[in-house]
Enzyme design. Structure first.
Site, PDB file in Angstrom:
ATOM      1  N   GLY A  11      -6.967   5.219  16.479  1.00  0.00           N
ATOM      2  CA  GLY A  11      -5.987   6.280  16.192  1.00  0.00           C
ATOM      3  C   GLY A  11      -4.606   6.029  15.529  1.00  0.00           C
ATOM      4  O   GLY A  11      -4.640   4.819  15.145  1.00  0.00           O
ATOM      5  N   ILE A  13      -1.160   5.625  16.245  1.00  0.00           N
ATOM      6  CA  ILE A  13      -0.377   4.820  16.670  1.00  0.00           C
ATOM      7  C   ILE A  13      -0.943   3.603  17.154  1.00  0.00           C
ATOM      8  O   ILE A  13      -0.555   2.507  16.720  1.00  0.00           O
ATOM      9  CB  ILE A  13       0.567   5.253  17.639  1.00  0.00           C
ATOM     10  N   ASN A  33     -13.499   6.397  21.363  1.00  0.00           N
ATOM     11  CA  ASN A  33     -14.509   7.240  21.331  1.00  0.00           C
ATOM     12  C   ASN A  33     -14.874   8.039  20.033  1.00  0.00           C
ATOM     13  O   ASN A  33     -15.740   8.700  19.757  1.00  0.00           O
ATOM     14  CB  ASN A  33     -14.839   8.425  22.635  1.00  0.00           C
ATOM     15  N   PHE A  82      -3.503   4.338  24.798  1.00  0.00           N
ATOM     16  CA  PHE A  82      -3.056   5.499  23.849  1.00  0.00           C
ATOM     17  C   PHE A  82      -3.979   6.478  23.916  1.00  0.00           C
ATOM     18  O   PHE A  82      -3.870   7.728  23.482  1.00  0.00           O
ATOM     19  CB  PHE A  82      -3.270   4.991  22.377  1.00  0.00           C
ATOM     20  N   SER A 126       5.701  10.775  26.233  1.00  0.00           N
ATOM     21  CA  SER A 126       6.378  11.430  25.411  1.00  0.00           C
ATOM     22  C   SER A 126       7.546  12.018  25.859  1.00  0.00           C
ATOM     23  O   SER A 126       7.902  12.445  26.945  1.00  0.00           O
ATOM     24  CB  SER A 126       5.304  12.636  24.840  1.00  0.00           C
ATOM     25  N   TYR A 151      -1.025  19.889  27.732  1.00  0.00           N
ATOM     26  CA  TYR A 151      -0.939  18.443  27.385  1.00  0.00           C
ATOM     27  C   TYR A 151       0.545  17.938  27.627  1.00  0.00           C
ATOM     28  O   TYR A 151       0.394  16.731  28.228  1.00  0.00           O
ATOM     29  CB  TYR A 151      -0.842  18.497  25.660  1.00  0.00           C
ATOM     30  N   LYS A 155       1.056  14.253  30.501  1.00  0.00           N
ATOM     31  CA  LYS A 155       2.019  13.190  30.254  1.00  0.00           C
ATOM     32  C   LYS A 155       2.896  12.969  31.513  1.00  0.00           C
ATOM     33  O   LYS A 155       2.972  12.124  32.084  1.00  0.00           O
ATOM     34  CB  LYS A 155       2.798  13.378  29.056  1.00  0.00           C
ATOM     35  N   ASN A 181       9.506  11.475  17.997  1.00  0.00           N
ATOM     36  CA  ASN A 181       8.630  11.950  16.975  1.00  0.00           C
ATOM     37  C   ASN A 181       8.106  10.751  16.144  1.00  0.00           C
ATOM     38  O   ASN A 181       8.560  10.567  15.160  1.00  0.00           O
ATOM     39  CB  ASN A 181       9.142  13.002  16.324  1.00  0.00           C
ATOM     40  N   ASN A 201       1.840  19.255  13.093  1.00  0.00           N
ATOM     41  CA  ASN A 201       3.148  18.392  13.052  1.00  0.00           C
ATOM     42  C   ASN A 201       3.868  18.635  11.729  1.00  0.00           C
ATOM     43  O   ASN A 201       3.452  18.794  10.598  1.00  0.00           O
ATOM     44  CB  ASN A 201       2.983  17.184  13.258  1.00  0.00           C
TER      45      ASN A 201
HETATM   46  P1  NAD Z   1      -4.567   9.862  17.899  1.00  0.00           P
HETATM   47  O1  NAD Z   1      -5.293  11.091  18.242  1.00  0.00           O
HETATM   48  O2  NAD Z   1      -4.556   9.546  16.435  1.00  0.00           O
HETATM   49  O3  NAD Z   1      -5.256   8.546  18.778  1.00  0.00           O
HETATM   50  C1  NAD Z   1      -5.649   8.742  20.084  1.00  0.00           C
HETATM   51  C2  NAD Z   1      -7.156   7.793  19.831  1.00  0.00           C
HETATM   52  O4  NAD Z   1      -7.662   8.215  21.226  1.00  0.00           O
HETATM   53  C3  NAD Z   1      -8.354   8.612  19.002  1.00  0.00           C
HETATM   54  O5  NAD Z   1      -8.590   7.574  18.110  1.00  0.00           O
HETATM   55  C4  NAD Z   1      -9.031   9.394  19.920  1.00  0.00           C
HETATM   56  O6  NAD Z   1     -10.308   9.276  19.284  1.00  0.00           O
HETATM   57  C5  NAD Z   1      -9.002   8.484  21.136  1.00  0.00           C
HETATM   58  N1  NAD Z   1      -9.584   9.054  22.429  1.00  0.00           N
HETATM   59  C6  NAD Z   1      -9.093  10.404  22.894  1.00  0.00           C
HETATM   60  N2  NAD Z   1      -9.993  10.299  23.997  1.00  0.00           N
HETATM   61  C7  NAD Z   1     -10.509   9.445  24.491  1.00  0.00           C
HETATM   62  C8  NAD Z   1     -11.328   9.047  25.360  1.00  0.00           C
HETATM   63  N3  NAD Z   1     -11.704   9.741  26.378  1.00  0.00           N
HETATM   64  N4  NAD Z   1     -12.061   7.928  25.514  1.00  0.00           N
HETATM   65  C9  NAD Z   1     -11.865   6.875  24.320  1.00  0.00           C
HETATM   66  N5  NAD Z   1     -10.967   7.222  23.202  1.00  0.00           N
HETATM   67  C10 NAD Z   1     -10.416   8.451  23.088  1.00  0.00           C
HETATM   68  O7  NAD Z   1      -3.198  10.020  18.485  1.00  0.00           O
HETATM   69  P2  NAD Z   1      -1.702   9.248  18.336  1.00  0.00           P
HETATM   70  O8  NAD Z   1      -0.881   9.845  17.658  1.00  0.00           O
HETATM   71  O9  NAD Z   1      -2.054   7.829  18.040  1.00  0.00           O
HETATM   72  O10 NAD Z   1      -1.209   9.188  19.889  1.00  0.00           O
HETATM   73  C11 NAD Z   1      -1.471   8.169  20.560  1.00  0.00           C
HETATM   74  C12 NAD Z   1      -0.947   8.446  22.071  1.00  0.00           C
HETATM   75  O11 NAD Z   1       0.440   8.540  21.883  1.00  0.00           O
HETATM   76  C13 NAD Z   1      -1.596   9.648  22.768  1.00  0.00           C
HETATM   77  O12 NAD Z   1      -1.537   9.461  24.309  1.00  0.00           O
HETATM   78  C14 NAD Z   1      -0.457  10.778  22.562  1.00  0.00           C
HETATM   79  O13 NAD Z   1      -0.480  11.767  23.378  1.00  0.00           O
HETATM   80  C15 NAD Z   1       0.737   9.753  22.386  1.00  0.00           C
HETATM   81  N6  NAD Z   1       1.904  10.589  21.869  1.00  0.00           N
HETATM   82  C16 NAD Z   1       1.857  10.793  20.645  1.00  0.00           C
HETATM   83  C17 NAD Z   1       2.891  11.457  19.736  1.00  0.00           C
HETATM   84  C18 NAD Z   1       2.645  11.709  18.291  1.00  0.00           C
HETATM   85  O14 NAD Z   1       3.405  12.629  17.964  1.00  0.00           O
HETATM   86  N7  NAD Z   1       1.658  11.280  17.863  1.00  0.00           N
HETATM   87  C19 NAD Z   1       4.122  11.489  20.852  1.00  0.00           C
HETATM   88  C20 NAD Z   1       4.027  11.282  21.706  1.00  0.00           C
HETATM   89  C21 NAD Z   1       2.962  10.768  22.437  1.00  0.00           C
HETATM   90  C1  UD1 Z   2       5.158  18.538  18.981  1.00  0.00           C
HETATM   91  C2  UD1 Z   2       4.601  18.858  20.372  1.00  0.00           C
HETATM   92  C3  UD1 Z   2       5.088  17.758  21.522  1.00  0.00           C
HETATM   93  C4  UD1 Z   2       4.572  16.551  21.118  1.00  0.00           C
HETATM   94  C5  UD1 Z   2       4.751  16.185  19.495  1.00  0.00           C
HETATM   95  C6  UD1 Z   2       4.353  14.900  19.207  1.00  0.00           C
HETATM   96  C7  UD1 Z   2       4.916  21.206  20.303  1.00  0.00           C
HETATM   97  C8  UD1 Z   2       5.907  22.420  20.939  1.00  0.00           C
HETATM   98  N1  UD1 Z   2       5.269  20.038  20.600  1.00  0.00           N
HETATM   99  O1  UD1 Z   2       6.596  18.105  19.007  1.00  0.00           O
HETATM  100  O2  UD1 Z   2       4.505  18.155  22.594  1.00  0.00           O
HETATM  101  O3  UD1 Z   2       4.799  15.408  21.923  1.00  0.00           O
HETATM  102  O4  UD1 Z   2       4.484  17.132  18.869  1.00  0.00           O
HETATM  103  O5  UD1 Z   2       2.777  15.236  18.722  1.00  0.00           O
HETATM  104  O6  UD1 Z   2       3.805  21.399  19.618  1.00  0.00           O
HETATM  105  N2  UD1 Z   2       7.766  22.409  12.272  1.00  0.00           N
HETATM  106  C9  UD1 Z   2       8.095  23.264  11.144  1.00  0.00           C
HETATM  107  N3  UD1 Z   2       7.011  23.690  10.021  1.00  0.00           N
HETATM  108  C10 UD1 Z   2       5.840  22.926  10.421  1.00  0.00           C
HETATM  109  C11 UD1 Z   2       5.542  22.112  11.642  1.00  0.00           C
HETATM  110  C12 UD1 Z   2       6.774  21.830  12.310  1.00  0.00           C
HETATM  111  O7  UD1 Z   2       9.251  23.803  10.803  1.00  0.00           O
HETATM  112  O8  UD1 Z   2       4.990  23.304   9.737  1.00  0.00           O
HETATM  113  C13 UD1 Z   2       9.138  22.055  12.990  1.00  0.00           C
HETATM  114  C14 UD1 Z   2       9.115  22.301  14.347  1.00  0.00           C
HETATM  115  O9  UD1 Z   2       9.465  23.682  14.643  1.00  0.00           O
HETATM  116  C15 UD1 Z   2       9.934  21.325  14.889  1.00  0.00           C
HETATM  117  C16 UD1 Z   2       9.869  20.141  14.105  1.00  0.00           C
HETATM  118  O10 UD1 Z   2       9.361  20.750  12.500  1.00  0.00           O
HETATM  119  O11 UD1 Z   2      11.138  21.950  15.107  1.00  0.00           O
HETATM  120  C17 UD1 Z   2       8.831  18.952  14.452  1.00  0.00           C
HETATM  121  O12 UD1 Z   2       7.708  19.637  14.691  1.00  0.00           O
HETATM  122  P1  UD1 Z   2       6.383  18.712  15.115  1.00  0.00           P
HETATM  123  O13 UD1 Z   2       6.111  17.686  14.172  1.00  0.00           O
HETATM  124  O14 UD1 Z   2       5.332  19.738  15.521  1.00  0.00           O
HETATM  125  O15 UD1 Z   2       6.756  17.881  16.521  1.00  0.00           O
HETATM  126  P2  UD1 Z   2       7.600  18.691  18.055  1.00  0.00           P
HETATM  127  O16 UD1 Z   2       7.373  20.250  18.000  1.00  0.00           O
HETATM  128  O17 UD1 Z   2       8.802  17.934  18.135  1.00  0.00           O
END
Ligand code: NAD
Ligand code: UD1
Length: 341
Positions: A11, A13, A33, A82, A126, A151, A155, A181, A201
């Site tokens: 994935g 991160i 997976n 992750f 998160s 979701y 967490k 973020n 996002n």
């Molecule tokens: P991502 O979806 O890119 O990576 C997650 C990976 O986990 C994927 O490759 C997916 O295929 C795998 N996966 C999911 N369920 C599975 C399972 N049951 N068994 C095996 N593999 C599985 O997401 P990411 O952005 O890299 O996020 C990684 C972690 O960080 C997550 O726990 C996410 O909730 C957390 N997180 C992400 C953000 C963000 O903005 N990206 C912010 C805060 C927290």
């Molecule tokens: C979202 C999730 C949060 C998760 C995080 C990381 C929600 C409500 N929250 O956070 O739970 O941990 O992603 O995956 O979904 N924005 C725009 N236009 C767009 C997209 C976003 O203006 O097309 C704005 C949003 O309103 C926000 C900021 O950009 O103010 C960031 O948005 P986003 O990247 O979705 O992250 P979060 O909402 O902070």
């Protein structure tokens, strides 16, 4: 070489963290997976580091598979967990899918840690657990609030599961990292974020708009109590974030943790508005974005950014990359994926 299990390692991160772990001399074993990533990510990791991680494809919800995995790899020293489902909107529609995937995966891992004697786990949490905090910036002591989505609740509950399991089993140690973020991509543009379908996002929406896949970026709200009325977040570079995981693993392996269960905020400490992010993207890339202001998005908070003092002092970790450099890296990755020169 010390073996580290990276769940969700193909994935977004996880792949960046795999690279940084390899650079630090760890052997990376990925379990994924592929529900939200592609096996091709392994090629990207190998191109960057010169080392192809061991890869096992299975679902962490399936207990017998998790058990068989730990029987096959008896030398794993630590887990970075992750793997999770992470789409906020989807979690509202399919809560059971989110509770099953995100909770059962962690429970299976912890049960196997106890059975196979794997002491250490780092968990992806998160800043969503803080909701809209009463005071900014948020420290780790800021009270958590009721989650806005299933979701977010996974967490919160996973943090509690970790806390309680470690309290009952002192042979276990864990660190929960609360990401703000995460944005950007590896500077090589060989790995990055690849959302399926229409991105929810901000940064992937910006880069896809710049690439012509989306006609315009909608800015959700300009009537917040912020610098310019748009919502404020703390955007952290994904490589900086990945490096913090290496530090966390080393802290656990070196017994440098101060408690069995620790929590750290991972952000830059800077709040950036949506409009500021858009203008930083335009400045960094020279690409003009077609955007328009629309109403607020349901469930959004107004503003949040991290107090990073604890991570700075205790982990000796600090976010280094600036916003423009980070947004440029996201653009370079988008261009590579779309074949744009
Ligand atoms: P991502 O979806 O890119 O990576 C997650 C990976 O986990 C994927 O490759 C997916 O295929 C795998 N996966 C999911 N369920 C599975 C399972 N049951 N068994 C095996 N593999 C599985 O997401 P990411 O952005 O890299 O996020 C990684 C972690 O960080 C997550 O726990 C996410 O909730 C957390 N997180 C992400 C953000 C963000 O903005 N990206 C912010 C805060 C927290
Ligand atoms: C979202 C999730 C949060 C998760 C995080 C990381 C929600 C409500 N929250 O956070 O739970 O941990 O992603 O995956 O979904 N924005 C725009 N236009 C767009 C997209 C976003 O203006 O097309 C704005 C949003 O309103 C926000 C900021 O950009 O103010 C960031 O948005 P986003 O990247 O979705 O992250 P979060 O909402 O902070």
């Amino acid at each position: 070489m010390k073996q580290i299990l990276v769940t969700g390692g193909t994935g977004y991160i996880g792949s960046h963290t795999a690279v940084e772990l390899q650079r630090a001399g760890y052997e990376v074993i990925i379990v994924d997976n592929l529900s939200n990533s592609s096996v091709d990510v392994l090629d990207g990791i190998e191109k960057i580091s010169g080392i192809r991680p061991v890869f096992e494809q299975f679902d962490l919800v399936e207990k017998d598979k998790v058990d068989a995995f730990f029987a096959k790899y008896p030398n794993i020293q630590a887990i970075i967990h992750f793997a999770a489902s992470k789409a906020v909107g989807e979690s509202v529609e399919k809560p059971l899918l989110y509770y099953r995937n995100n909770l059962v995966s962690l429970i299976n891992l912890l049960e196997c840690q106890l059975k196979y004697g794997v002491a250490n786990i780092v968990f992806s949490s998160s800043c969503t657990v803080y909701g809209q905090p009463d005071h900014l910036p948020v420290t780790e002591d800021t009270p958590r609030k009721d989650a806005e989505s299933p979701y977010g609740n996974t967490k919160r509950v996973n943090e509690d599961i970790l806390h309680d399991t470690i309290a009952a089993n002192p042979q276990l140690k864990g660190i929960a990292l609360r990401y703000f973020n995460p944005v950007g991509a590896h500077p090589s543009a060989l790995i990055g974020e690849l959302p399926l379908g229409i991105p929810a996002n901000l940064v992937p929406f910006i880069t896809q708009t710049a690439a012509g896949l989306r006609s315009e970026l909608k800015i959700f709200g300009d009537d917040y109590d912020t610098v310019d009325g748009s919502a404020v977040r703390d955007y952290i570079n994904v490589v900086d974030l990945a490096k913090a995981h290496v530090v966390a693993v080393s802290r656990l392996l070196g017994n440098k943790n101060k408690a069995g269960y620790e929590i750290f905020n991972l952000g830059t400490g800077n709040g950036v508005s949506v409009l500021e992010a858009v203008h930083a993207f335009e400045k960094a890339t020279g690409v003009k974005l077609n955007y328009k202001i629309v109403g607020r998005r349901a469930g959004d908070i107004e503003k949040i950014w991290a107090d990073t003092t604890l991570a700075n002092q205790e982990l000796g970790w600090k976010a280094e990359k600036g916003l423009e450099e980070t947004l440029l890296s996201a653009w370079e990755w988008e261009k590579r994926v779309r074949g744009i020169n």
